[in-house]
Design an enzyme around this catalytic site. Sequence first.
Site, PDB file in Angstrom:
ATOM      1  CG  ASP A   1      -2.074   0.953   1.082  1.00 32.54           C
ATOM      2  OD1 ASP A   1      -3.229   0.502   0.989  1.00 32.54           O
ATOM      3  OD2 ASP A   1      -1.826   2.181   1.059  1.00 32.54           O
TER       4      ASP A   1
ATOM      5  CD  GLN B   1     -14.816  -0.645  -2.659  1.00 29.63           C
ATOM      6  OE1 GLN B   1     -15.927  -0.977  -2.239  1.00 29.63           O
ATOM      7  NE2 GLN B   1     -14.247  -1.213  -3.708  1.00 29.63           N
TER       8      GLN B   1
ATOM      9  CG  HIS C   1      -8.661  -3.196  -2.266  1.00 28.45           C
ATOM     10  ND1 HIS C   1      -9.604  -2.515  -3.016  1.00 28.45           N
ATOM     11  CD2 HIS C   1      -8.492  -2.475  -1.149  1.00 28.45           C
ATOM     12  CE1 HIS C   1      -9.978  -1.421  -2.376  1.00 28.45           C
ATOM     13  NE2 HIS C   1      -9.320  -1.382  -1.217  1.00 28.45           N
TER      14      HIS C   1
HETATM   15  P1  5GP Z   1      -9.730   1.301   0.305  1.00 28.79           P
HETATM   16  O1  5GP Z   1      -9.829   2.628   1.010  1.00 28.79           O
HETATM   17  O2  5GP Z   1     -10.442   1.350  -1.028  1.00 28.79           O
HETATM   18  O3  5GP Z   1     -10.120   0.133   1.145  1.00 28.79           O
HETATM   19  O4  5GP Z   1      -8.196   1.070   0.037  1.00 28.79           O
HETATM   20  C1  5GP Z   1      -7.511   1.598  -1.054  1.00 28.79           C
HETATM   21  C2  5GP Z   1      -6.051   1.564  -0.681  1.00 28.79           C
HETATM   22  O5  5GP Z   1      -5.297   1.772  -1.861  1.00 28.79           O
HETATM   23  C3  5GP Z   1      -5.627   2.641   0.322  1.00 28.79           C
HETATM   24  O6  5GP Z   1      -5.090   2.035   1.486  1.00 28.79           O
HETATM   25  C4  5GP Z   1      -4.611   3.461  -0.448  1.00 28.79           C
HETATM   26  O7  5GP Z   1      -3.537   3.887   0.364  1.00 28.79           O
HETATM   27  C5  5GP Z   1      -4.164   2.507  -1.527  1.00 28.79           C
HETATM   28  N1  5GP Z   1      -3.729   3.156  -2.747  1.00 28.79           N
HETATM   29  C6  5GP Z   1      -4.346   4.181  -3.396  1.00 28.79           C
HETATM   30  N2  5GP Z   1      -3.687   4.503  -4.518  1.00 28.79           N
HETATM   31  C7  5GP Z   1      -2.614   3.658  -4.577  1.00 28.79           C
HETATM   32  C8  5GP Z   1      -1.545   3.515  -5.536  1.00 28.79           C
HETATM   33  O8  5GP Z   1      -1.461   4.207  -6.541  1.00 28.79           O
HETATM   34  N3  5GP Z   1      -0.627   2.543  -5.275  1.00 28.79           N
HETATM   35  C9  5GP Z   1      -0.705   1.748  -4.161  1.00 28.79           C
HETATM   36  N4  5GP Z   1       0.269   0.827  -4.000  1.00 28.79           N
HETATM   37  N5  5GP Z   1      -1.695   1.855  -3.262  1.00 28.79           N
HETATM   38  C10 5GP Z   1      -2.645   2.801  -3.463  1.00 28.79           C
END
Ligand code: 5GP
Length: 112
Positions: A30, A92, A98
């Site tokens: 992440d 999300q 994921h």
């Molecule tokens: P969500 O909030 O949808 O559960 O998690 C999305 C995750 O993706 C977040 O923890 C965020 O830090 C991660 N993330 C967002 N953009 C990128 C990126 O460009 N590369 C990586 N490796 N992680 C990302």
Amino acid sequence: MSDCLFCKIVSGEIPATIAKDDPEFVAFRDVNPQAPTHVLAIPKRHVRSLNDLDDDGLAGRLLRFAKGVAEGEGLAENGYRLVVNTNSDGGQTVWHLHVHILGGRAMAWPPG
Ligand code: 5GP
Ligand code: ZN
């Protein structure tokens, strides 16, 4: 899906630090880690969220893949947390299914 961030990571269009890769799934670090180890495990096939998952087999294999990531990261014995944020109340922000794999410290409960 052409405008999906994580599909672009799958295709290599956007770089990521890969932790584990197999034909069906990939895991990468992440970009904004919330624990000493914070890896995201995703299906290579685009699935928008857990609400859109219609494949029991994929769900099982994804969990098993995530378990393998945790083992590979040395988290299995002390423990770790898997999180699947779903839609707005779930927090999300990226619309490609994921599993967060978090470890390297004790996790609090209840989550925020
Ligand atoms: P969500 O909030 O949808 O559960 O998690 C999305 C995750 O993706 C977040 O923890 C965020 O830090 C991660 N993330 C967002 N953009 C990128 C990126 O460009 N590369 C990586 N490796 N992680 C990302
Ligand atoms: Zn996608």
